[in-house]
Scaffold this active site. Sequence first.
Site, PDB file in Angstrom:
ATOM      1  N   ALA A  81     -28.334 -69.093  13.817  1.00  0.00           N
ATOM      2  CA  ALA A  81     -28.900 -70.050  12.778  1.00  0.00           C
ATOM      3  C   ALA A  81     -28.038 -70.412  12.039  1.00  0.00           C
ATOM      4  O   ALA A  81     -26.962 -70.121  11.869  1.00  0.00           O
ATOM      5  CB  ALA A  81     -30.528 -69.645  12.166  1.00  0.00           C
ATOM      6  N   LYS A  82     -28.214 -71.956  11.509  1.00  0.00           N
ATOM      7  CA  LYS A  82     -27.489 -72.623  11.137  1.00  0.00           C
ATOM      8  C   LYS A  82     -27.295 -71.346   9.515  1.00  0.00           C
ATOM      9  O   LYS A  82     -25.835 -71.269   8.740  1.00  0.00           O
ATOM     10  CB  LYS A  82     -27.203 -73.679  10.542  1.00  0.00           C
ATOM     11  CG  LYS A  82     -27.255 -74.650  11.379  1.00  0.00           C
ATOM     12  CD  LYS A  82     -27.858 -76.074  11.131  1.00  0.00           C
ATOM     13  CE  LYS A  82     -27.717 -76.777  12.276  1.00  0.00           C
ATOM     14  NZ  LYS A  82     -28.133 -78.410  12.181  1.00  0.00           N
ATOM     15  N   ARG A  83     -28.161 -71.198   9.106  1.00  0.00           N
ATOM     16  CA  ARG A  83     -28.546 -70.509   7.664  1.00  0.00           C
ATOM     17  C   ARG A  83     -27.663 -68.750   8.379  1.00  0.00           C
ATOM     18  O   ARG A  83     -27.321 -68.547   6.857  1.00  0.00           O
ATOM     19  CB  ARG A  83     -29.878 -70.428   7.473  1.00  0.00           C
ATOM     20  CG  ARG A  83     -30.161 -70.062   7.698  1.00  0.00           C
ATOM     21  CD  ARG A  83     -31.866 -69.542   7.146  1.00  0.00           C
ATOM     22  NE  ARG A  83     -32.776 -68.967   7.956  1.00  0.00           N
ATOM     23  CZ  ARG A  83     -33.321 -69.304   8.653  1.00  0.00           C
ATOM     24  NH1 ARG A  83     -33.667 -70.457   9.370  1.00  0.00           N
ATOM     25  NH2 ARG A  83     -34.590 -68.645   9.506  1.00  0.00           N
TER      26      ARG A  83
END
Length: 283
Positions: free
Chosen positions: A244-246
Amino acid sequence: MSLDLSTTRFAPSPTGRLHLGHAMSAVLSHDFARARGGRFLLRIEDIDPGRTREEFVGGIEEDLRWLGLDWDGPVVRQSERLPLYAEALERLRARDLVYPCFCTRADIARSAAAPHGPEGPLYPGTCRGLADPDLSRPHAWRLDVAKATALTGPLEWHDEHAGAIVAQPELLGDVVLARKDAPTSYHVAVTVDDAAQGVTDVIRGQDLFLSTHVHRLLQALLDLPTPSYHHHPLILDANGERLAKRHGALSLADLRAEGVDPREIVSAFRDGRAPLGFRLSGV
């Protein structure tokens, strides 16, 4: 638009650089369309004004070309299609199927009445049925799922891997269809655009499986066609967490800078494997 021609799409949000999870969806979508002589579309889901960055739009195209993928027609940007989403919301509002919501995320988290869903607390309906809501205050618009499902009756959708699925939009509760800081939401925009672009097959990660219940309901309410769905496994890191990007997942740009051969990545996906020592969920 006719749905006779197989049409897929890759629709990332330009809120960060693409990672291997995105690459898997892009490769599978591209190959599905190409194997059937159909169309593979690129759509930029840039409806989040607070997180969208223009440099990431160019990065998406750069990453796809690095993977050896091409797309058909012009790149569609959701930020240029806001009137279409507003029209869809107005159709639902005219049927009294949406209501204004003034609650914050903190309000919902603190509510003892909030039921628990598969992805966390659900909206407890605090603002549903307000007699005289003050629309001059910042507000979102939520779908009254109980009223909507009573209107449509039972619905189904089909997933390549799971088979026939009975739609259960109540699993996500009264979802937001237009945010306080944006005139629409993912659920409305993706449903409207898939229909408008003639998408026949939606190929995306298993993390969006539950969202499809809501999309099926919106398709019925807005008289839109229902694509076939293909929810593929997720790529997991060494800790078993999905990329995930986060979470700072290693980006395709990082892999390119390290000299990784993109053919290794694409070949792994085409063989049903995760590349570079990663693994697939459910395997």
